[in-house]
Design an enzyme around this catalytic site. Structure first.
Site, short mmCIF file in Angstrom:
data_model
loop_
_atom_site.label_atom_id
_atom_site.label_comp_id
_atom_site.label_asym_id
_atom_site.label_seq_id
_atom_site.Cartn_x
_atom_site.Cartn_y
_atom_site.Cartn_z
N ILE A 10 36.05 36.47 53.89
CA ILE A 10 37.24 35.79 54.74
C ILE A 10 38.20 37.17 54.66
O ILE A 10 38.78 37.30 53.45
CB ILE A 10 37.41 34.55 54.57
CG1 ILE A 10 36.45 33.73 54.27
CG2 ILE A 10 38.57 34.00 55.35
CD1 ILE A 10 36.61 32.40 53.93
N SER A 15 47.51 33.05 53.05
CA SER A 15 48.15 31.80 53.58
C SER A 15 47.58 31.20 54.94
O SER A 15 46.43 31.57 55.22
CB SER A 15 49.59 32.16 53.73
OG SER A 15 49.65 32.87 55.03
N GLY A 18 43.17 30.91 56.70
CA GLY A 18 42.44 31.81 55.84
C GLY A 18 42.35 31.17 54.31
O GLY A 18 41.30 30.99 53.79
N SER A 143 42.02 32.95 69.79
CA SER A 143 43.03 32.16 70.21
C SER A 143 42.84 31.56 71.85
O SER A 143 42.25 32.58 72.42
CB SER A 143 44.41 33.08 70.39
OG SER A 143 45.41 32.11 70.91
N TYR A 156 50.17 40.25 72.43
CA TYR A 156 49.37 39.58 71.59
C TYR A 156 48.01 38.89 72.34
O TYR A 156 46.92 38.91 71.98
CB TYR A 156 50.30 38.19 71.09
CG TYR A 156 49.28 37.38 70.20
CD1 TYR A 156 48.99 37.78 69.09
CD2 TYR A 156 48.82 36.27 70.97
CE1 TYR A 156 48.37 36.99 68.10
CE2 TYR A 156 48.10 35.39 70.00
CZ TYR A 156 47.88 35.55 68.48
OH TYR A 156 46.83 34.89 67.88
#
Length: 312
Positions: A10, A15, A18, A143, A156
């Site tokens: 991972i 933070s 994850g 996302s 983004y």
């Protein structure tokens, strides 16, 4: 007889999503996973190690990994026994928000190097082993902005659109090797990172941006964005639990949105293939009917809409 635990690598575990995911997998009651939780800066590993508790050093190992560096990726994989990764979770990412005119090309390229090329770099590294063994699972934390554009998030969103196109294309080939790809698409996620990002951009100058655009960004977008996070934002724990289900699935999905309340907004784009409906409604709610936007967010926040995202 239970099989050997699967090795799960991972990225971005200092933070947020994850960290939560790494701990949940490491504490799996059936001990099905051996987790390699990575981060760019090992100076930030304290929170993860404290959360892992007795799993640390047993079912969870912390390692350094910078997804923007070929050397770092190779070094990380060399520390994994046999160098074999059964499940890769591409979670490391960065955010970027603000008026386009005030963002440098270098800043945009740095974002793509993390969000897109960082994910590609990891996949290139683990793919030969997965193909050789004819099995593997690649999970990508994408996302909803990879599905629809959002004002003042152009760069983004572009990085996440790139992620979606790349991995959907790759999924077709990899199915022949019994390797599955899953794109997990959270809506707004309420983390310290997001809060700090919005606070920073509220004070940023954005040189080269005209006064009207700056006013729209500061006086209209930022308040609406904060309210969106407050109303429909998920916690990192919610998203991590959704990813745990994807990893544990016998038939992993290609796509999984984690926030059904926000999914009502993504449905606007699907309802009109031309794209006009979504763009016009988003524009109207933000710039013409802000009170209606507030009412819509209150409706979503109250739980009146369906909130279940997983099949029964």
């Amino acid at each position: 007889m239970a099989g050997a635990p699967r090795t799960v690598l991972i990225s971005g575990c200092s933070s947020g999503i994850g960290l939560e995911l790494a701990v949940r997998l490491a504490l799996d009651p059936q001990q099905r996973y051996q987790v390699v939780a990575t981060m760019r800066d090992l100076g930030k590993k304290g929170t993860l190690e404290a959360a892992a508790g007795e799993a640390l050093g047993k079912t969870l190992t912390v390692a350094q990994l910078d997804v923007c560096s070929d050397e770092s990726v190779a070094q990380c994989l060399s520390c994994i026994q046999g160098g074999e990764v059964d499940v890769l979770v591409n979670n490391a990412g960065a955010g970027l928000v603000g008026p386009l005119e005030g963002l440098s090309i270098a800043t945009m390229q740095n974002l793509f190097d993390t969000n897109f090329f960082g994910a590609v770099r990891l996949v290139k590294a683990v793919l030969p082993g997965m193909k050789r063994r004819r099995q593997g699972h690649i999970v990508v934390v994408s996302s909803v902005m990879g599905l629809q554009g959002v004002v003042f998030n152009e760069v983004y969103a572009a990085s996440k659109f790139a992620v979606e196109g790349f991995f959907e294309s790759l999924a077709i080939q990899l199915l022949q090797f019994n390797i599955f790809i899953s794109l997990v698409e959270p809506g707004p996620v309420a983390t310290d990172f997001e809060g700090k990002l919005l606070e920073q951009v509220s004070r940023a100058e954005f040189p080269g941006t005209d006064a009207d655009t700056l006013r729209y960004f500061r006086d209209i977008y930022l308040p609406a964005s904060r309210e969106l996070f407050r109303s429909v934002g998920q916690s990192p724990q919610d998203v991590a639990q959704a990813i745990v289900k994807v990893i544990g699935s016998a038939r992993p999905p290609l796509r999984r949105q984690t926030n059904a309340r926000y999914a009502l907004l993504t449905a606007l784009k699907a309802a009109d293939p031309s794209g006009r409906l979504y763009v016009r409604i988003a524009h109207g709610l933000l710039f013409r009917w802000p009170r209606l936007l507030d009412l819509c967010l209150q409706f979503l926040a109250c739980g009146c809409a369906r909130t279940r995202v997983w099949p029964r």
